[in-house]
Design an enzyme around this catalytic site. Structure first.
Site, PDB file in Angstrom:
ATOM      1  CB  SER A 145       9.869   2.964  15.410  1.00 15.74           C
ATOM      2  OG  SER A 145       9.362   3.763  13.941  1.00 15.74           O
ATOM      3  CG  PHE A 146      13.234   6.951  21.236  1.00 11.43           C
ATOM      4  CD1 PHE A 146      13.725   6.197  20.609  1.00 11.43           C
ATOM      5  CD2 PHE A 146      13.051   6.921  21.942  1.00 11.43           C
ATOM      6  CE1 PHE A 146      15.502   6.290  21.510  1.00 11.43           C
ATOM      7  CE2 PHE A 146      14.188   6.914  23.336  1.00 11.43           C
ATOM      8  CZ  PHE A 146      15.130   6.456  22.829  1.00 11.43           C
ATOM      9  CG  HIS A 147       7.280   3.829  19.250  1.00 14.17           C
ATOM     10  ND1 HIS A 147       6.987   5.329  18.234  1.00 14.17           N
ATOM     11  CD2 HIS A 147       7.340   3.173  17.934  1.00 14.17           C
ATOM     12  CE1 HIS A 147       6.948   5.064  16.871  1.00 14.17           C
ATOM     13  NE2 HIS A 147       7.223   3.950  16.957  1.00 14.17           N
ATOM     14  CB  CYS A 194       0.769   5.723  11.543  1.00  8.11           C
ATOM     15  SG  CYS A 194       1.776   7.233  10.480  1.00  8.11           S
ATOM     16  CG  ASN A 225      -4.172   5.477  13.517  1.00  8.34           C
ATOM     17  OD1 ASN A 225      -4.304   6.542  13.725  1.00  8.34           O
ATOM     18  ND2 ASN A 225      -2.320   6.170  13.461  1.00  8.34           N
ATOM     19  CB  CYS A 265       7.569  -5.804   8.881  1.00 13.48           C
ATOM     20  SG  CYS A 265       8.596  -4.643   9.879  1.00 13.48           S
ATOM     21  N   GLY A 287       7.205  -2.697   5.842  1.00  6.70           N
ATOM     22  CA  GLY A 287       7.992  -2.673   5.859  1.00  6.70           C
ATOM     23  C   GLY A 287      10.098  -1.893   6.721  1.00  6.70           C
ATOM     24  CD  GLU A 288      13.632  -0.719   9.683  1.00  2.00           C
ATOM     25  OE1 GLU A 288      12.601  -0.240  10.421  1.00  2.00           O
ATOM     26  OE2 GLU A 288      14.382   0.220   8.878  1.00  2.00           O
ATOM     27  CB  CYS A 313       2.877   7.274   3.564  1.00  2.00           C
ATOM     28  SG  CYS A 313       3.525   6.315   4.516  1.00  2.00           S
ATOM     29  CB  CYS A 330       3.088  -1.917  13.960  1.00  2.00           C
ATOM     30  SG  CYS A 330       2.972  -1.568  11.659  1.00  2.00           S
ATOM     31  CB  CYS A 355       6.882  -2.850  16.096  1.00  2.00           C
ATOM     32  SG  CYS A 355       8.157  -2.466  15.649  1.00  2.00           S
ATOM     33  CD  GLU A 389      -2.712  -1.984   2.451  1.00  2.00           C
ATOM     34  OE1 GLU A 389      -3.863  -1.887   2.098  1.00  2.00           O
ATOM     35  OE2 GLU A 389      -2.344  -1.229   3.824  1.00  2.00           O
ATOM     36  CB  SER A 445      10.024   5.723   9.267  1.00  2.00           C
ATOM     37  OG  SER A 445      10.253   5.637  11.232  1.00  2.00           O
TER      38      SER A 445
HETATM   39  N1  SAH Z   1       9.259   0.093   9.876  1.00  2.00           N
HETATM   40  C1  SAH Z   1       9.396   1.401   9.738  1.00  2.00           C
HETATM   41  C2  SAH Z   1       8.916   2.544   9.178  1.00  2.00           C
HETATM   42  C3  SAH Z   1       7.359   1.752   9.238  1.00  2.00           C
HETATM   43  S1  SAH Z   1       6.060   1.960  10.483  1.00  2.00           S
HETATM   44  C4  SAH Z   1       8.975   1.891  11.121  1.00  2.00           C
HETATM   45  O1  SAH Z   1       9.117   1.318  12.064  1.00  2.00           O
HETATM   46  O2  SAH Z   1       9.878   3.393  11.617  1.00  2.00           O
HETATM   47  C5  SAH Z   1       6.141   4.567  10.077  1.00  2.00           C
HETATM   48  C6  SAH Z   1       5.658   4.613  11.820  1.00  2.00           C
HETATM   49  O3  SAH Z   1       3.627   4.381  12.009  1.00  2.00           O
HETATM   50  C7  SAH Z   1       6.578   4.155  12.632  1.00  2.00           C
HETATM   51  O4  SAH Z   1       6.921   4.761  13.695  1.00  2.00           O
HETATM   52  C8  SAH Z   1       5.459   3.409  13.806  1.00  2.00           C
HETATM   53  O5  SAH Z   1       6.158   2.972  15.137  1.00  2.00           O
HETATM   54  C9  SAH Z   1       4.681   3.794  13.810  1.00  2.00           C
HETATM   55  N2  SAH Z   1       3.336   2.792  14.066  1.00  2.00           N
HETATM   56  C10 SAH Z   1       3.088   2.239  13.204  1.00  2.00           C
HETATM   57  N3  SAH Z   1       1.796   1.681  13.886  1.00  2.00           N
HETATM   58  C11 SAH Z   1       1.549   1.900  14.304  1.00  2.00           C
HETATM   59  C12 SAH Z   1      -0.273   2.601  15.035  1.00  2.00           C
HETATM   60  N4  SAH Z   1      -0.883   1.517  15.380  1.00  2.00           N
HETATM   61  N5  SAH Z   1      -0.745   3.473  15.357  1.00  2.00           N
HETATM   62  C13 SAH Z   1       0.449   4.812  14.797  1.00  2.00           C
HETATM   63  N6  SAH Z   1       1.610   4.281  14.615  1.00  2.00           N
HETATM   64  C14 SAH Z   1       2.065   3.187  13.947  1.00  2.00           C
HETATM   65 FE1  SF4 Z   2       7.938  -3.328  10.727  1.00  2.00          FE
HETATM   66 FE2  SF4 Z   2       7.650  -0.745  11.123  1.00  2.00          FE
HETATM   67 FE3  SF4 Z   2       5.769  -1.338  11.679  1.00  2.00          FE
HETATM   68 FE4  SF4 Z   2       7.968  -2.447  13.539  1.00  2.00          FE
HETATM   69  S1  SF4 Z   2       6.620  -0.248  13.139  1.00  2.00           S
HETATM   70  S2  SF4 Z   2       6.216  -4.021  12.532  1.00  2.00           S
HETATM   71  S3  SF4 Z   2       9.216  -1.924  12.312  1.00  2.00           S
HETATM   72  S4  SF4 Z   2       6.535  -1.803   9.690  1.00  2.00           S
END
Ligand code: SAH
Ligand code: SF4
Length: 395
Positions: free
Chosen positions: A252-254, A372, A329, A137, A198-199, A130, A144, A141, A117, A230
């Site tokens: 993606s610190f979180h 996201c 989200n 992936c 994806g990463e 985006c 995600c 996480c 997508e 990212s």
């Molecule tokens: N794999 C990479 C880039 C894709 S994710 C990464 O992890 O950085 C893009 C951003 O969306 C990242 O910061 C990810 O942590 C965040 N993200 C993933 N799932 C989400 C969700 N359900 N709600 C909000 N942000 C989310």
């Molecule tokens: Fe993969 Fe990024 Fe989702 Fe983590 S947040 S599972 S690295 S796409």
């Protein structure tokens, strides 16, 4: 995944020449050097090759031309030779959904029948695309949606830059040959974020080549400052990103403790917070970019306390940074809830008072599952089992 287990990349590569396309090589995604080699291989004299690369490059990436016949500054016979040997092909758009807020989500089919997508987000002063770098992936996480889908394969450079080109097709943003340069006025597609599926740093070469093409001044010509990659924190590839791509970096610190980050972003077990911060500290200088974006997803009761906010500020001291707060989200079956609005505001306030910009990312395209972390190709049935996820995250 245990702390010392290698993160494997279970990547399938596709042959460049495949029978379905009668052996012709797709030019989309070749670097300038790659294109040069391809032209020489079909008999273009070495001496002319550089000029031919420039000409073809401009047709493909500046004008958006897909037909060799339209390349009028090339001799007719040469155009025919090109057409016999090459294709100019993008991944196919299977469907396009438009959200109430104008966000467009493209379902894109790539070779092998896989789908990814791509999301276009129009804003007042810019339009951000985006893009995805992998089908699925390898990482898991826990918040995600993409992380619940197994890695199917890495995208090729052509499939990555192809997402930019197909969005420009849909937006009608290629200049018209002979009419103008298309440089007047603000661009509809002005920014790229590698924040789709994806990463990106587990598909480094293809991402790099695609971004080089997007940045090339004689083609799509997006400034490196308008491209943000990212990463979840693939530490060994961060310096390389600065040196070989030079785009803006988001991480993606979180979480603010290793204990919580291990659960949310399991790659943290391999490269914990302290190591990640070291790599991030070096990035701005190496890439000559001003600041790093720290992405921080707001999960109710998990990482959203005042104490977390204060710890975050302490951790990033000395790193030029902006903190992007992302309200979680939701997706079907997600194990978390979005933090309440007053909590997000209070968190943002602490960061802001410490001197950092702390924008709260407005969810876009939620009605079409384009926000996201909501992306996951519905046609890809390969799922990680609950067990696999538990094993990786300890949840
Ligand atoms: N794999 C990479 C880039 C894709 S994710 C990464 O992890 O950085 C893009 C951003 O969306 C990242 O910061 C990810 O942590 C965040 N993200 C993933 N799932 C989400 C969700 N359900 N709600 C909000 N942000 C989310
Ligand atoms: Fe993969 Fe990024 Fe989702 Fe983590 S947040 S599972 S690295 S796409």
């Amino acid at each position: 995944m245990s702390a010392d287990a290698p993160i494997t990349q279970d990547v399938l590569t596709i042959p460049r020449k495949d029978a379905a396309t009668d052996g012709r090589v797709n030019l989309v995604g070749l670097t300038r050097d790659g294109l040069r080699e391809a032209l020489v291989a079909i008999g273009t004299p070495e001496k002319q090759a550089r000029m031919r690369v420039n000409q073809i490059w401009q047709w493909v990436y500046h004008w958006g031309v897909r037909d060799f016949e339209a390349m009028t500054n090339l001799a007719k016979a040469y155009r025919a030779t090109l057409a016999e040997n090459f294709r100019i092909e993008l991944p196919e758009v299977v469907s396009r959904q438009v959200s109430d807020d104008g966000t467009r989500k493209y379902l894109v089919r790539i070779a092998g029948g896989h789908e990814v997508e791509t999301v276009y987000i129009p804003e007042e002063d810019r339009g951000t695309l985006c893009i995805s770098s992998q089908v699925g992936c390898t990482l898991t996480c826990s918040f995600c949606h993409t992380g619940t889908q197994k890695l199917v394969r890495n995208l090729t450079a052509g499939e990555i830059v192809g997402q930019i080109m197909l969005a420009r097709d849909d937006l009608g943003e290629w200049p018209e040959p002979g009419v103008g340069s298309g440089e007047a006025g603000p661009r509809l597609l002005s920014n790229i974020v590698l924040m789709g599926m994806g990463e990106p740093l587990y598909n480094f070469e293809a991402v790099r080549d695609a971004m080089k093409i997007a940045m090339d001044g004689e083609g799509i010509a997006l400034s490196r400052r308008r491209i943000t990659l990212s990463t979840s924190g693939v530490v060994p590839e961060i310096a390389r990103t600065a040196e070989e791509i030079g785009c803006m970096l988001a991480v993606s610190f979180h979480a603010t403790t290793d204990e919580v980050r291990n659960k949310l972003v399991p790659i943290n077990k391999r490269w914990p917070i302290a190591e990640l911060l070291e790599a991030l500290k070096a990035y701005p200088k190496l890439s000559n970019s001003e600041r790093i974006t720290f992405e921080y997803v707001m999960l109710k009761g998990v990482n959203d306390s005042d104490e977390d906010a204060r710890r975050l500020v302490q951790l990033i001291k000395g790193i030029p940074a902006k903190i992007n707060l992302i309200p979680f989200n939701e997706w079907p079956g997600a194990p978390y809830e979005r933090s309440d609005w007053p909590r997000i505001k209070a968190f943002a306030d602490i960061i802001y008072k410490a001197g950092y910009a702390s924008p709260i990312r407005t969810p876009r395209g939620e009605d079409i599952m384009a926000a996201c972390g909501q992306l996951k190709s519905a046609t890809e049935r390969a799922r990680k089992s609950r067990k696999e996820i538990e094993a990786e995250t300890g949840l």
